[in-house]
Design an enzyme around this catalytic site. Structure first.
Site, PDB file in Angstrom:
ATOM      1  N   HIS A 162       0.829  -1.218   0.000  1.00  0.00           N
ATOM      2  CA  HIS A 162       0.000   0.000   0.000  1.00  0.00           C
ATOM      3  C   HIS A 162       0.860   1.263   0.000  1.00  0.00           C
ATOM      4  O   HIS A 162       0.419   2.310   0.470  1.00  0.00           O
ATOM      5  CB  HIS A 162      -0.948   0.014   1.210  1.00  0.00           C
ATOM      6  CG  HIS A 162      -1.722  -1.253   1.370  1.00  0.00           C
ATOM      7  ND1 HIS A 162      -2.973  -1.440   0.822  1.00  0.00           N
ATOM      8  CD2 HIS A 162      -1.399  -2.424   1.986  1.00  0.00           C
ATOM      9  CE1 HIS A 162      -3.394  -2.656   1.107  1.00  0.00           C
ATOM     10  NE2 HIS A 162      -2.458  -3.275   1.800  1.00  0.00           N
ATOM     11  N   SER A 283      12.786  21.143 -17.759  1.00  0.00           N
ATOM     12  CA  SER A 283      11.521  21.845 -17.956  1.00  0.00           C
ATOM     13  C   SER A 283      11.814  23.123 -18.727  1.00  0.00           C
ATOM     14  O   SER A 283      12.912  23.674 -18.638  1.00  0.00           O
ATOM     15  CB  SER A 283      10.912  22.161 -16.589  1.00  0.00           C
ATOM     16  OG  SER A 283      10.177  23.367 -16.643  1.00  0.00           O
ATOM     17  N   LYS A 289      14.520  21.593 -12.741  1.00  0.00           N
ATOM     18  CA  LYS A 289      13.902  20.282 -12.929  1.00  0.00           C
ATOM     19  C   LYS A 289      14.776  19.232 -13.604  1.00  0.00           C
ATOM     20  O   LYS A 289      15.530  19.522 -14.521  1.00  0.00           O
ATOM     21  CB  LYS A 289      12.633  20.445 -13.764  1.00  0.00           C
ATOM     22  CG  LYS A 289      11.541  21.167 -13.028  1.00  0.00           C
ATOM     23  CD  LYS A 289      10.898  20.280 -11.992  1.00  0.00           C
ATOM     24  CE  LYS A 289       9.520  19.908 -12.467  1.00  0.00           C
ATOM     25  NZ  LYS A 289       9.002  18.768 -11.814  1.00  0.00           N
ATOM     26  N   GLU A 296       8.021   7.907 -17.797  1.00  0.00           N
ATOM     27  CA  GLU A 296       6.609   8.242 -18.074  1.00  0.00           C
ATOM     28  C   GLU A 296       6.236   7.817 -19.494  1.00  0.00           C
ATOM     29  O   GLU A 296       5.130   7.349 -19.756  1.00  0.00           O
ATOM     30  CB  GLU A 296       6.394   9.743 -17.875  1.00  0.00           C
ATOM     31  CG  GLU A 296       6.539  10.135 -16.401  1.00  0.00           C
ATOM     32  CD  GLU A 296       6.834  11.614 -16.194  1.00  0.00           C
ATOM     33  OE1 GLU A 296       6.553  12.423 -17.100  1.00  0.00           O
ATOM     34  OE2 GLU A 296       7.347  11.954 -15.111  1.00  0.00           O
TER      35      GLU A 296
END
Ligand code: ARG
Length: 463
Positions: A162, A283, A289, A296
């Site tokens: 979890h 970014s 960043k 992804e």
């Protein structure tokens, strides 16, 4: 030129008007099935060899056709071949070009054959060799994972359920769970090869042929195990396509789960792993960043893979037996899933080679959240003659106490513990050590360092 009947559609005698231009464009599969040219030529060669052996065509014609096909293969490989959009697919393009090279006798190539069996033969051959490419890339990936695991047998991190601290684990043990997934993928893909290993060539359009063909000969020549049993089923069947798309989806899903896991571990909230600059992007506005875009990307591509599987299932649902144009889309779906998957496997491999575990952060996080609570309950069962359920409750009370006292379990003194059970002895304190906790998990498949080392040897032998 206008009198040259080779420049016309194959069916021009029967169908007097040119096909709708709109449909010619939309209905052409040429740009997609071009990729089948090698398999198409291979299949055609086996077919004409067989026709000659069976005395259906002469030696001279067979040789002429083979000469033409070899020439066409070279032309395509050397990018000299002119693909003509007005001919629906790669099969007609090749036949038309053969006619240009050797003349009328090219027409014998399609004796006792239909595009229906031709297409499936090509497609099965393509899936066979592409599955081997995938297997190769999965193996490469497994090797990289094992390499990283080998370096991290003793790297301790929190194991999560979890996404909450559950029990301590070796980083390598987590990594090797990925190997299990990919080994199943290899097995699944290889099983598919067994299932598709029946030769479709020779079933014609749907009912077989009156020519005295030898399907066993083409079966052997093309490396299939046996000829398909039923001509109608053969031209209708796309189960092998579904198998491929399903296996690709499962493999993509594995990649996606790993990607998600690594994204979480890399997030600023966790900081358990660092990704090298090679596998992050910046970014356009936020100068600080370093984003895990590659991961992804992998997660995203899984969506297209599922989409392709569902498209094929939907195309087949409600389709009567034999061939329908609906089926033409099968190739696009398979090629798309294949291209995505082979890229994804290579990208994940690169990612695995560019990961560094942040060992200090891993331990720091593992030392929170009463992660050795289960070890304490086990201790009570083993050393204080308690049923597990009672031990569980007792441990929960100790945790309530520790939480109230703002202490981790290992910060409790023996005296404090003894208040809960006088049978505690000083050896209880060692079970809170993360390393001890991990090494006590010696059950087969568990995370103890010795188990992991044995598994690594086993995995390596399997490759
Ligand atoms: N381009 C077609 C496909 O790939 C070829 C099959 C043709 N068969 C037919 N009866 N139209 O599906």
């Amino acid at each position: 030129m206008t009198n040259n009947k080779n420049n016309k559609a194959i069916w021009n005698t029967r169908i007097k008007q040119k096909s709708s231009i709109l449909y010619q464009k939309a209905g052409s599969s040429l740009n997609i099935d071009k990729r089948l040219f090698k398999e198409d030529i291979l299949g055609s060669k086996a077919h004409v060899e067989m026709l000659f052996r069976q005395k259906i065509i002469s030696f001279k014609i067979k040789n002429k056709i083979i000469y033409g096909l070899d020439k066409i293969e070279k032309e395509i490989k050397n990018k000299k071949f002119i693909f003509k959009k007005e001919y629906e697919d790669i099969h007609i393009n090749i036949e038309k070009r053969l006619h240009e090279i050797i003349g009328e006798e090219a027409g014998y190539i399609h004796t006792a054959r239909s595009r229906n069996d031709q297409v499936i033969t090509d497609f099965k051959l393509w899936i066979k060799s592409s599955t081997k490419n995938l297997d190769f890339e999965i193996q490469n990936l497994i090797k990289s994972i094992i390499k990283l695991a080998e370096k991290n047998v003793e790297t301790i991190m929190p194991g999560f359920t979890h996404l909450k601290n559950a029990q301590p684990i070796s980083f390598a043990h987590y990594l090797l769970s990925f190997v299990e997934m990919f080994n199943r993928d290899r097995f699944r893909f290889n099983n598919n090869l067994e299932n598709l290993n029946e030769n479709p060539l020779g079933v014609g359009a749907l009912i077989g042929t009156s020519f005295n063909i030898d399907r066993n000969y083409t079966t052997k020549k093309l490396g299939f195990k046996k000829p398909t049993n039923n001509s109608v089923d053969t031209v209708s069947d796309r189960d092998f396509v579904l198998d491929f798309l399903f296996s690709s989806s499962v493999c993509a899903m594995h990649i996606s789960r790993i990607a998600e896991e690594l994204i979480i571990w890399n997030s600023d909230a966790f900081r358990l792993i660092s990704l090298s600059d090679q596998i992050v992007t910046g970014s356009s506005i936020m100068p600080q960043k370093k984003n895990p875009d590659l991961l992804e990307f992998l997660r995203g591509k899984t969506g297209s893979s599922y989409g392709n599987l569902f498209s094929m299932l939907t195309i087949l649902k409600g389709l009567p037996m034999s061939y329908f144009k609906d089926l033409q889309d099968d190739k696009q779906l398979v090629f798309s899933s294949y291209d995505n998957l082979i890229d994804s496997l290579k990208i994940l491999n690169e990612v695995i080679n560019n990961i560094t575990p942040n060992k200090k952060n891993m331990i720091k996080l593992a030392e929170t959240g009463f992660i050795t609570a289960t070890d304490l309950a086990d201790y009570l069962v083993k050393n204080c003659s308690m049923p597990f359920r009672d031990a569980y409750q007792k441990t929960a009370s100790i945790i309530n106490y520790a939480e109230k006292s703002k202490k981790e379990l290992k910060e409790l003194t023996l005296d404090e513990l003894k208040k809960f059970n006088p049978k505690f002895t000083s050896d209880v304190l060692s079970i809170f050590e993360l390393k001890n906790s991990i090494n006590s998990k010696k059950s087969f498949g568990g995370t103890s360092f010795s188990n992991i080392k044995k598994m690594i040897v086993k995995y390596k032998k399997n490759l």
